[in-house]
Design a protein around this motif. Structure first.
Motif, short mmCIF file in Angstrom:
data_model
loop_
_atom_site.label_atom_id
_atom_site.label_comp_id
_atom_site.label_asym_id
_atom_site.label_seq_id
_atom_site.Cartn_x
_atom_site.Cartn_y
_atom_site.Cartn_z
N THR A 36 43.07 2.39 -10.49
CA THR A 36 42.49 1.21 -11.15
C THR A 36 43.31 -0.03 -10.86
N HIS A 37 44.63 0.12 -10.86
CA HIS A 37 45.49 -1.02 -10.52
C HIS A 37 45.30 -1.42 -9.05
N LEU A 38 45.07 -0.44 -8.19
CA LEU A 38 44.85 -0.75 -6.77
C LEU A 38 43.56 -1.54 -6.56
N VAL A 39 42.54 -1.31 -7.41
CA VAL A 39 41.30 -2.07 -7.30
C VAL A 39 41.58 -3.56 -7.44
N GLU A 40 42.36 -3.92 -8.46
CA GLU A 40 42.69 -5.33 -8.67
C GLU A 40 43.51 -5.88 -7.51
N GLU A 41 44.47 -5.10 -7.03
CA GLU A 41 45.30 -5.55 -5.92
C GLU A 41 44.46 -5.74 -4.64
N ILE A 42 43.56 -4.81 -4.40
CA ILE A 42 42.74 -4.89 -3.19
C ILE A 42 41.81 -6.09 -3.24
N LEU A 43 41.12 -6.27 -4.36
CA LEU A 43 40.18 -7.39 -4.48
C LEU A 43 40.90 -8.73 -4.39
N ALA A 44 42.11 -8.79 -4.93
CA ALA A 44 42.88 -10.03 -4.81
C ALA A 44 43.29 -10.26 -3.36
N LYS A 45 43.56 -9.18 -2.62
CA LYS A 45 43.96 -9.29 -1.22
C LYS A 45 42.82 -9.82 -0.36
N VAL A 46 41.62 -9.31 -0.56
CA VAL A 46 40.49 -9.68 0.29
C VAL A 46 39.64 -10.78 -0.33
N ALA A 47 40.06 -11.31 -1.49
CA ALA A 47 39.28 -12.36 -2.16
C ALA A 47 39.03 -13.57 -1.27
N PRO A 48 40.01 -14.08 -0.49
CA PRO A 48 39.72 -15.23 0.38
C PRO A 48 38.57 -14.99 1.36
N TYR A 93 35.27 -3.82 8.65
CA TYR A 93 36.42 -4.71 8.90
C TYR A 93 37.29 -4.82 7.65
N LEU A 94 36.67 -4.95 6.47
CA LEU A 94 37.43 -5.02 5.23
C LEU A 94 38.24 -3.74 5.01
N LEU A 95 37.63 -2.60 5.26
CA LEU A 95 38.33 -1.33 5.05
C LEU A 95 39.52 -1.19 6.00
N LEU A 96 39.38 -1.66 7.22
CA LEU A 96 40.52 -1.63 8.15
C LEU A 96 41.65 -2.53 7.65
N GLN A 97 41.29 -3.69 7.11
CA GLN A 97 42.31 -4.59 6.57
C GLN A 97 42.97 -3.99 5.33
N ILE A 98 42.18 -3.34 4.49
CA ILE A 98 42.72 -2.74 3.27
C ILE A 98 43.67 -1.60 3.59
N THR A 99 43.27 -0.71 4.49
CA THR A 99 44.14 0.43 4.82
C THR A 99 45.40 -0.01 5.56
N GLU A 100 45.33 -1.16 6.23
CA GLU A 100 46.53 -1.68 6.88
C GLU A 100 47.48 -2.29 5.86
N ALA A 101 46.93 -2.98 4.86
CA ALA A 101 47.76 -3.61 3.82
C ALA A 101 48.25 -2.59 2.79
N VAL A 138 36.47 11.98 10.03
CA VAL A 138 36.60 10.59 10.47
C VAL A 138 37.15 9.74 9.32
N PHE A 139 38.29 9.10 9.57
CA PHE A 139 38.96 8.29 8.53
C PHE A 139 39.45 6.98 9.14
N LEU A 140 39.57 5.97 8.30
CA LEU A 140 40.26 4.73 8.62
C LEU A 140 41.60 4.76 7.90
N TYR A 141 42.68 4.66 8.66
CA TYR A 141 44.02 4.84 8.08
C TYR A 141 44.98 3.91 8.80
N LYS A 142 45.73 3.14 8.02
CA LYS A 142 46.70 2.19 8.56
C LYS A 142 46.07 1.23 9.57
N GLY A 143 44.84 0.82 9.26
CA GLY A 143 44.17 -0.16 10.09
C GLY A 143 43.62 0.37 11.40
#
Length: 643
Positions: A36-48, A93-101, A138-143
């Protein structure tokens, strides 16, 4: 269970899940708190990126999902992208950015087609990987894209293609052997090519146009530009019941229209622009003549007004109770801190006009994505709520601002030539080389006769089964056990290899059909001796076949069919593939005269001529000739001959 869930995904919908990759022995409560805490962190990361994006139907969303049906606890969601498939690839693209961050997360994404990421790289996949063997691999991991391998001679890491790993097993292998699971460079490049242009592609995919719209709609769009999507969709998918509400515009009267700049996505703009629509006379919307300089702005505004009116007619008026400010939400403070850490405000001073604008956009995003509940308002209710909460608009001031509007974007991208379409199709097909002669490269101006004929010969030499086309053996044919394993018709091979020298008539075919079962049993008993027997009778069978061909040539020469073929000039051409051009057979004087009259066929010219005639009869539409040429990788230019 996973396959059943994949089949339940709706059409034009993408589903995504983010798992904690590192095994954890903590309680489910702590796992839920972490996710749940990661949801807030992720949305704040990709908010721009998300704040400036206009979704076709549904936005990107994340929420916590507890463990269920063998799928570990995770965060994820689903988004319906409708006609705009770019929404789906933007989520990738968002998922690649999230898994990299957030390297502690691994993502899975699929739609109703299954692993659509593999479809993009279908030309480079290993042979063992197909829709039946790709489940939970098939997974997206570390971008980057990762595919769980099968054990091979080089490594014992992986799962057999007959084994469907559970999500937990797949995550464990991904965590312990990330390098082995990483997709090959060609597969990764195919995916990166599809995502090329992001994040700049977000702005380039927008279209700004001048529209004459009621002042209330202009006020709403100034606060919530994303509400343009449900309004266009409401107009695009309207029905007669919806249009009843547009006979009299109660919410957005047409006499308040002002000229303003409206931001669409290209997909939304095309949907609105390309539809022909005549408003009801009772609606009050009148359009100038088509030659008027602002006709397009009037037409777009009229259609957009109908969409917003339809939205509001589908819902009730909102309650008069004011909503609590977003600052009262306990999550808001942490969300703002995350925005500051990620540089969302770009150093703007607190209290400045730009800072207040960014804060207002962040509040709207927070209400929709972070603090949203199951009882979220419909788009029409949101429009009505904005109308009631905003200050009354000043119509005179809005009309004064019409002269200061920025220039609208050109919509020339809607017009595409045949050459542009051909180029786009070639780019989407991966830029495959054209099938042709190996000794020469084709010029851009066209394809030589050798290229088309050689491509057809290669096609005829290919052998196909339910798994696709494969090249045949080096010899002229396959032995019978191989034919039987491939479930191919072996009647002709039985005749030619078995050696009937008498006659070729329909009785032979009927007899072979009746005795098919007996022949199969006999073949199973004498597989080893059959190939040797066929080789001994090969010369005798070939001579018999030549005699049949000579007789057919003599008979066809007297018919219109025989005269319709193109023939070579030199009847003594020994390189001709036609049997009548042979000089090695014994002949008397009478036979020699007949052979001189029979000109050998020019197989290449006849092949190309028939293909081009068939292609011309298609008149640019899909058909057998164009489909066959495209399957060979040959894309002929359109016929420019006026005749």
């Amino acid at each position: 269970m996973e396959a059943l869930q994949r089949r339940m995904i709706e059409e034009d919908m993408v589903q995504y899940k983010l798992f904690l990759i590192q095994p954890s022995s903590s309680s489910s409560q702590k796992t839920e708190e972490r996710l749940t805490h990661l949801v807030e962190e992720i949305l704040a990361k990709v908010a721009p990126l998300l704040i400036q994006y206009i979704w076709q139907h549904q936005p990107f969303n994340l929420k916590y999902h507890p463990e269920k049906g063998g799928i570990p606890a995770h965060i994820g969601g689903s988004t319906q992208f409708g006609d705009n498939v770019e929404d789906e690839w933007f989520i990738v693209y968002l998922l690649l950015q999230i898994t990299e961050a957030f390297p502690e997360l691994a993502a899975r994404v699929e739609d109703n087609d299954g692993e659509f990421l593999l479809i993009e790289a279908a030309d480079y996949l290993p042979k063992w990987l197909n829709p039946d063997t790709s489940e939970n691999r098939v997974f997206l991991y570390k971008g980057e894209l990762h595919i769980l391998p099968c054990p091979s001679k080089s490594t014992s890491v992986g799962f057999s293609k007959d084994v469907v790993p559970s999500v937990a097993q797949a995550l464990e292998l991904l965590y312990t052997h990330p390098e082995v699971c990483r997709a090959s460079s060609k597969i990764s490049l195919a995916l990166k090519k599809r995502l090329e242009g992001y994040p700049g592609k977000i702005k380039s995919g927008l279209h700004r146009a001048h529209c004459f719209i009621p002042a209330g709609i202009a006020t709403v769009l100034a606060q919530r530009p994303d509400l343009i999507a449900p309004a266009v969709s409401a107009f695009y998918l309207r029905d007669p019941v919806d249009l009843q509400a547009c006979r009299t515009f109660k919410t957005f009267p047409p006499d308040t229209r002002v000229l303003t700049l409206v931001t669409f996505t290209r997909c939304l703009y095309a949907q609105l622009q390309q539809q022909q629509f005549t408003p009801d006379r009772r609606s009050g919307f009148t359009l100038p003549s088509r030659s008027h300089s602002q006709y397009k702005a009037h037409e777009l505004g009229m259609k957009l007004a109908h969409g917003f009116e339809i939205l509001c007619s589908r819902c009730r008026l909102p309650s008069s109770e004011p909503n609590a400010p977003v600052s009262c939400n306990p999550q808001w403070k942490g969300f703002m801190e995350s925005l500051n850490r990620n540089g969302y405000f770009h150093g703007e001073l607190e209290g400045s006009a730009r800072y207040r604008e960014l804060t207002r956009s962040a509040e709207n995003f927070f209400k929709q994505s972070v603090a949203s509940k199951s009882s979220a308002l419909s788009p029409g209710e949101e429009v009505l709520q904005l109308l009631h909460s905003c200050e009354p608009f000043n119509l005179e001031e809005m009309k004064k601002n019409e002269s200061q509007l920025p220039q609208e974007d050109s919509d020339s991208w809607l017009d595409i030539t045949a050459q542009d379409l051909e180029r786009l199709l070639q780019e989407r097909s991966g830029g495959r080389a054209d099938v042709g002669s190996q000794n020469s490269k084709e010029e851009e101006a066209g394809y030589s006769l050798v290229a088309i004929s050689q491509g057809m010969k290669n096609f005829l030499k290919a052998m196909s089964s339910h798994e696709g086309a494969e090249l045949p053996c080096e010899i002229c044919g396959m032995n019978l056990p191989q034919l039987k394993k491939k479930s191919l018709m072996n009647l002709s091979f039985l005749f030619f290899l078995g050696g009937k020298d008498e006659e070729l008539d329909s009785d032979d075919l009927d007899d072979s059909d009746d005795d098919n079962d007996d022949e199969e049993e006999e073949v199973e008993e004498k597989e080893d001796g059959f190939c040797g027997q066929a080789a001994m009778k090969g010369t005798e069978t070939l001579d018999s076949l030549k005699r049949y061909m000579d007789q057919m040539d003599e008979e066809l020469m007297k018919t219109n069919v025989g005269q319709s073929f193109k023939r070579t000039v030199n009847s003594r051409n020994t390189d001709s593939p036609h049997p009548s051009a042979r000089d090695d057979l014994p002949r008397d004087n009478k036979l020699e005269e007949k052979e001189e009259e029979i000109q050998p066929l020019d197989v290449d010219v006849n092949l190309v001529t028939n293909l081009l005639e068939s292609l011309s009869c298609q008149a640019g539409l899909a058909g057998p000739a164009s489909n066959l040429l495209q399957s060979l990788g040959i894309h002929l230019p359109p016929n420019s001959d006026p005749a």
